[in-house]
Motif scaffolding. Structure first.
Motif, PDB file in Angstrom:
ATOM      1  N   PHE A   1      16.683   8.587   0.606  1.00 26.79           N
ATOM      2  CA  PHE A   1      17.602   7.721  -0.145  1.00 26.79           C
ATOM      3  C   PHE A   1      17.389   6.254   0.233  1.00 26.79           C
ATOM      4  N   ILE A   2      17.197   5.992   1.542  1.00 29.74           N
ATOM      5  CA  ILE A   2      16.996   4.618   2.011  1.00 29.74           C
ATOM      6  C   ILE A   2      15.733   4.018   1.395  1.00 29.74           C
ATOM      7  N   PHE A   3      14.611   4.747   1.489  1.00 31.81           N
ATOM      8  CA  PHE A   3      13.349   4.195   0.994  1.00 31.81           C
ATOM      9  C   PHE A   3      13.319   4.119  -0.531  1.00 31.81           C
ATOM     10  N   ASN A   4      13.984   5.058  -1.181  1.00 27.60           N
ATOM     11  CA  ASN A   4      14.108   5.005  -2.635  1.00 27.60           C
ATOM     12  C   ASN A   4      14.891   3.756  -3.047  1.00 27.60           C
ATOM     13  N   SER A   5      15.966   3.473  -2.284  1.00 24.56           N
ATOM     14  CA  SER A   5      16.820   2.310  -2.579  1.00 24.56           C
ATOM     15  C   SER A   5      16.089   1.001  -2.326  1.00 24.56           C
ATOM     16  N   ILE A   6      15.244   0.985  -1.295  1.00 20.91           N
ATOM     17  CA  ILE A   6      14.507  -0.239  -0.970  1.00 20.91           C
ATOM     18  C   ILE A   6      13.690  -0.698  -2.178  1.00 20.91           C
ATOM     19  N   PHE A   7      13.059   0.231  -2.858  1.00 19.66           N
ATOM     20  CA  PHE A   7      12.269  -0.128  -4.043  1.00 19.66           C
ATOM     21  C   PHE A   7      13.147  -0.357  -5.274  1.00 19.66           C
ATOM     22  N   SER A   8      14.079   0.567  -5.507  1.00 19.86           N
ATOM     23  CA  SER A   8      14.867   0.504  -6.744  1.00 19.86           C
ATOM     24  C   SER A   8      15.787  -0.706  -6.781  1.00 19.86           C
ATOM     25  N   TRP A   9      16.512  -0.943  -5.697  1.00 22.16           N
ATOM     26  CA  TRP A   9      17.522  -2.007  -5.685  1.00 22.16           C
ATOM     27  C   TRP A   9      16.923  -3.398  -5.536  1.00 22.16           C
ATOM     28  N   SER A  10      15.718  -3.459  -4.950  1.00 21.75           N
ATOM     29  CA  SER A  10      15.159  -4.784  -4.663  1.00 21.75           C
ATOM     30  C   SER A  10      14.259  -5.318  -5.779  1.00 21.75           C
ATOM     31  N   SER A  11      13.905  -4.472  -6.749  1.00 20.05           N
ATOM     32  CA  SER A  11      12.902  -4.876  -7.743  1.00 20.05           C
ATOM     33  C   SER A  11      13.329  -6.118  -8.537  1.00 20.05           C
ATOM     34  N   TYR A  12      14.575  -6.159  -9.000  1.00 20.03           N
ATOM     35  CA  TYR A  12      15.015  -7.301  -9.817  1.00 20.03           C
ATOM     36  C   TYR A  12      15.069  -8.602  -9.014  1.00 20.03           C
TER      37      TYR A  12
ATOM     38  N   GLY B   1       9.024   4.653  -4.002  1.00 21.20           N
ATOM     39  CA  GLY B   1       9.869   4.890  -2.832  1.00 21.20           C
ATOM     40  C   GLY B   1       9.414   6.104  -2.048  1.00 21.20           C
ATOM     41  N   LEU B   2       8.972   7.147  -2.759  1.00 22.23           N
ATOM     42  CA  LEU B   2       8.464   8.362  -2.112  1.00 22.23           C
ATOM     43  C   LEU B   2       7.188   8.052  -1.321  1.00 22.23           C
ATOM     44  N   THR B   3       6.322   7.223  -1.881  1.00 21.27           N
ATOM     45  CA  THR B   3       5.095   6.818  -1.180  1.00 21.27           C
ATOM     46  C   THR B   3       5.424   6.030   0.082  1.00 21.27           C
ATOM     47  N   LEU B   4       6.399   5.121  -0.042  1.00 14.60           N
ATOM     48  CA  LEU B   4       6.812   4.319   1.113  1.00 14.60           C
ATOM     49  C   LEU B   4       7.349   5.220   2.220  1.00 14.60           C
ATOM     50  N   MET B   5       8.183   6.187   1.852  1.00 19.90           N
ATOM     51  CA  MET B   5       8.709   7.124   2.847  1.00 19.90           C
ATOM     52  C   MET B   5       7.568   7.890   3.507  1.00 19.90           C
ATOM     53  N   GLY B   6       6.557   8.261   2.705  1.00 22.53           N
ATOM     54  CA  GLY B   6       5.397   8.962   3.247  1.00 22.53           C
ATOM     55  C   GLY B   6       4.697   8.168   4.329  1.00 22.53           C
ATOM     56  N   MET B   7       4.584   6.839   4.155  1.00 24.64           N
ATOM     57  CA  MET B   7       3.941   5.992   5.168  1.00 24.64           C
ATOM     58  C   MET B   7       4.751   5.985   6.465  1.00 24.64           C
ATOM     59  N   TYR B   8       6.071   5.958   6.350  1.00 30.23           N
ATOM     60  CA  TYR B   8       6.920   5.982   7.544  1.00 30.23           C
ATOM     61  C   TYR B   8       6.837   7.337   8.244  1.00 30.23           C
ATOM     62  N   VAL B   9       6.798   8.419   7.471  1.00 30.52           N
ATOM     63  CA  VAL B   9       6.679   9.757   8.058  1.00 30.52           C
ATOM     64  C   VAL B   9       5.346   9.896   8.785  1.00 30.52           C
ATOM     65  N   ILE B  10       4.266   9.386   8.177  1.00 33.54           N
ATOM     66  CA  ILE B  10       2.933   9.428   8.812  1.00 33.54           C
ATOM     67  C   ILE B  10       2.965   8.709  10.157  1.00 33.54           C
ATOM     68  N   SER B  11       3.605   7.536  10.196  1.00 37.27           N
ATOM     69  CA  SER B  11       3.642   6.750  11.442  1.00 37.27           C
ATOM     70  C   SER B  11       4.445   7.471  12.527  1.00 37.27           C
ATOM     71  N   ILE B  12       5.554   8.112  12.139  1.00 40.72           N
ATOM     72  CA  ILE B  12       6.380   8.829  13.124  1.00 40.72           C
ATOM     73  C   ILE B  12       5.637  10.045  13.657  1.00 40.72           C
TER      74      ILE B  12
END
Length: 704
Positions: free
Chosen positions: A293-304, A454-465
């Motif tokens: 939800f956080i990473f989805n929101s980062i992309f969705s809410w910040s685009s405009y 947002g899903l791709t962004l979350m994937g990058m964070y999961v990879i790093s963890i």
């Protein structure tokens, strides 16, 4: 700043001490280090009831005067040593009204040191809701000091607290507990004679932890050790005996003072919530859902807002080129400074959203549950449960997270945590990820509600963890230590987030990101603009002669692309271009060209400098058309193949490189500072750069 009185805030962790500090001092505060020790020292200033100027020191949270970490040892050092620059005139002990008996253990120890004190009972509003009734007057009478009911979250009781501080006498307060002299009478008497004091408890504490006090000479320390040896002073047994004696005493103090009518129902809601949120199965699913939800929101809410900022900088650049006189200074300002700064400012919405969510998770008490939930898993991979806090903190920034690893008692656990914390993707990597994702991942929804970016962004964070956990597992076998670690943590009660605190955190973190990163970016942008604009004079002369000859031929097709080709060729032969071409053979197998190579070098100062570097390079390499950095990078073509430079293979390879590489001077510096050796930061740079190169190489070769 001149001060009339010095006040120290002391208390257990999670009692609202730091919130009270912020309320008393506002923005009138600064953070440094205690002399000779790498422990944060928060100092602020406020006016008391009679306009006295007070200096307030926020001491690290601790459950008792017996330290379990470097941070906790500071409390005794400051309170026991009158020559310490931070030694207070008055102590304000902040206690959690919902758990008063446990909090008063520390109070009784501090009181026995003979320091004037005020007891601030925080969270009294919450205590009432939970059915806890505290007779403030009776408690004050029994302790012999002023007791003030406050609520730091709702900003109540501050005026009364300031008045109490103002009316507190400078003489020692009433001793709170049973006389500790009986624990080791002969040894205590010898210490009293040596240091010339009448305080039994101070003498006892000196025997326990004199090594933390710099005020004593080498002869004094040797004398204390002799006293301990001659009188069979067993520190751990005496600490246990003291704690039992104090709790007995506190039971008599609190008898008839605290009535808990809500004990039966107090934990019902919290336990029901914890049974789900910390469940072995559902807890992890919920945590993953929250992250998504956080990473989805980062992309969705910040685009405009990001688009508004992006086009605002395009408009500023166009306006500047139209109205400012042509010349070097205008080009430097618009194509160097403004382009680099735009590459930072555009990401403010995403940074603000990320820190807002982190603040909410901490404020509600959920982050502590995540730490508790991850403890068993972390132990299997060679980490302490306390390692979760620095690793989660690394989502924001690795520097303070590495510093927070001081609270991990085990040396081995602390070193492993420090070594893997920079692998967790920090907020500085966020601009790199979001820029590259926006270039190669389509902005579309999957199943109607999942943002693919947002899903791709979350994937990058999961990879790093996952990378951090795997490296920790390997280091578990490479780093040898005999000491065993343990994990003790108090779970705070669930609370509604303080929205003013969330907004303040968003503002502060965004401001820090812009000003701290901005200074680096502007400096790099100016240097880079100069390096990308100028080059060896003979090379530039040959290029000018070449294009002069082409222009003389008046070939309309060639003239239409003349300026663009001239700019591209000059950039390639500039000092920056020459540097990029030197390292290009090494990075070519990763899918990177010489322009990306320049960005890899500059981003060692700060990871987010990659975006500013790209903005500056593509602003220098232009044909007079002003466009957004994303459009410029999207339109970039490989001169040999004519294909886009930023393909999915290149972008994913580059994201993996930034996920694993340690490209930040601040991180290197703080690892050296915390380990007091160049061995660990050098190992870190080598293994992380090696991981980054291999991962990028494999990814590009498989995907190209």
């Amino acid at each position: 700043m001149a001060k009339d009185i010095k006040i120290a805030l002391v208390g257990n962790p999670n009692t609202g001490k730091s919130t009270l500090f912020n309320l008393l001092t506002g923005l009138n505060q600064k953070i440094g280090n205690f002399p000779g020790i790498t422990v944060d020292k928060k100092v602020g200033y406020c006016k008391l009831a009679d306009n006295k100027q007070a200096e307030i020191i926020d001491l690290p949270g601790t459950y008792s005067l017996y330290p379990k970490s470097k941070d906790e040892s500071i409390v005794f050092q400051v309170l026991a040593d009158k020559n310490n620059s931070s030694h207070p005139d008055i102590v304000v002990l902040v206690a959690d009204a919902t758990n008063l008996r446990r909090n008063l253990l520390l109070y009784s120890q501090v009181a026995d040191l003979g320091v004037p004190m005020v007891l601030a009972l925080n969270m009294t509003d919450m205590a009432k809701k939970e059915g806890i009734d505290i007779n403030i007057n009776k408690l004050s009478e029994r302790l012999g000091i002023q007791v003030v009911a406050i609520s730091a979250r709702s900003n109540s009781g501050l005026t009364e607290l300031k008045e109490a501080i103002d009316n507190t006498t400078k003489i020692a307060t009433q001793v709170a507990g049973a006389d500790m002299h009986v624990l080791a009478p002969e040894a205590i008497n010898l210490v009293k004679q040596r240091i010339k004091t009448e305080n039994n408890y101070l003498s006892l504490q000196i025997l326990h932890q004199h090594e933390h006090l710099n005020t004593f000479s080498l002869q004094d320390h040797e004398a204390f050790e002799r006293i301990k040896a001659e009188h069979t002073f067993e520190s751990s047994k005496l600490q246990a005996a003291e704690t039992i004696a104090r709790y007995r005493y506190l039971s008599t103090i609190l008898s008839g003072v605290v009535e808990d009518t809500g004990a039966a129902r107090k934990f019902v809601f919290s336990d029901k919530l914890d049974s789900v949120l910390t469940n072995k199965f559902w807890g992890f699913l919920i945590f993953i859902g929250i992250l998504f939800f956080i990473f989805n929101s980062i992309f969705s809410w910040s685009s405009y807002p990001m688009e508004l900022i992006e086009y605002a900088f395009v408009w500023l650049t166009e306006y500047g080129h139209q109205h400012l006189p042509d010349g070097i200074l205008t080009n430097l300002l618009l194509d160097g400074v403004l382009a680099g700064l735009g590459g930072v400012v555009i990401f403010i919405p995403q940074i603000a959203i990320l820190f807002a969510f982190i603040s909410i998770l901490e404020d509600t008490g959920y982050m502590a549950r995540v730490t508790f939930m991850m403890d068993k898993i972390m132990r299997k991979f060679g980490l302490s449960g306390k390692s979760v806090v620095p690793m989660i903190g690394s989502l924001a920034c690795a520097v303070p997270s590495i510093m927070s690893a001081r609270n991990i008692e085990s040396w081995k656990d602390r070193i492993i945590t420090i070594m893997v914390a920079p692998l967790v993707s920090c907020s500085a990597r966020l601009p790199v990820y979001t820029l590259l994702i926006s270039l190669v991942v389509p902005e579309k929804m999957v199943w109607g509600f999942i943002n693919l970016q947002g899903l791709t962004l979350m994937g990058m964070y999961v990879i790093s963890i996952l990378a951090a956990v795997v490296v920790a597992f390997v280091m578990k076998f490479l780093i040898k230590a005999k000491e065993k670690s343990y994990f003790i943590m108090e779970l705070p009660v669930y609370r509604m987030p303080r929205w003013t605190n969330v907004i303040y955190t968003m503002y502060e973190k965004s401001k820090t990101f812009v000003f701290e990163a901005g200074k680096v970016i502007i400096a790099i942008s100016i240097i880079l603009w100069v390096l990308a604009t100028y080059g060896p004079s003979e090379r530039f002369k040959q290029i000018d002669d070449k294009y002069a000859a082409i222009e003389a031929q008046k070939d309309s097709v060639q003239i239409s692309t003349l300026e663009r080709d001239r700019a591209a060729e000059k950039l390639e032969n500039s000092y920056a271009g020459i540097l990029g071409h030197v390292i290009e053979p090494a990075i070519k197998p990763l899918g990177f060209d010489w322009k990306i190579g320049i960005a890899l070098i500059t981003s060692f100062a700060a990871r987010e400098a990659f975006v500013g570097t790209m903005a500056t390079i593509y602003s220098v390499d232009n044909d007079g058309e002003v466009a957004t950095i994303r459009n410029k990078m999207r339109g970039a073509r490989d001169p040999d193949t004519g294909l886009p430079v930023f393909t999915f293979a290149t972008a994913f390879s580059l994201m993996l490189f930034y996920a694993f590489a340690m490209q930040c001077m601040s991180t290197v510096a703080v690892v050296f500072r915390e380990t007091k050796s160049w061995k660990w930061p050098i190992i870190q740079i080598v293994y992380m750069t090696g991981m980054a190169y291999v991962a990028s190489l494999i990814a590009y070769q498989l995907l190209k």
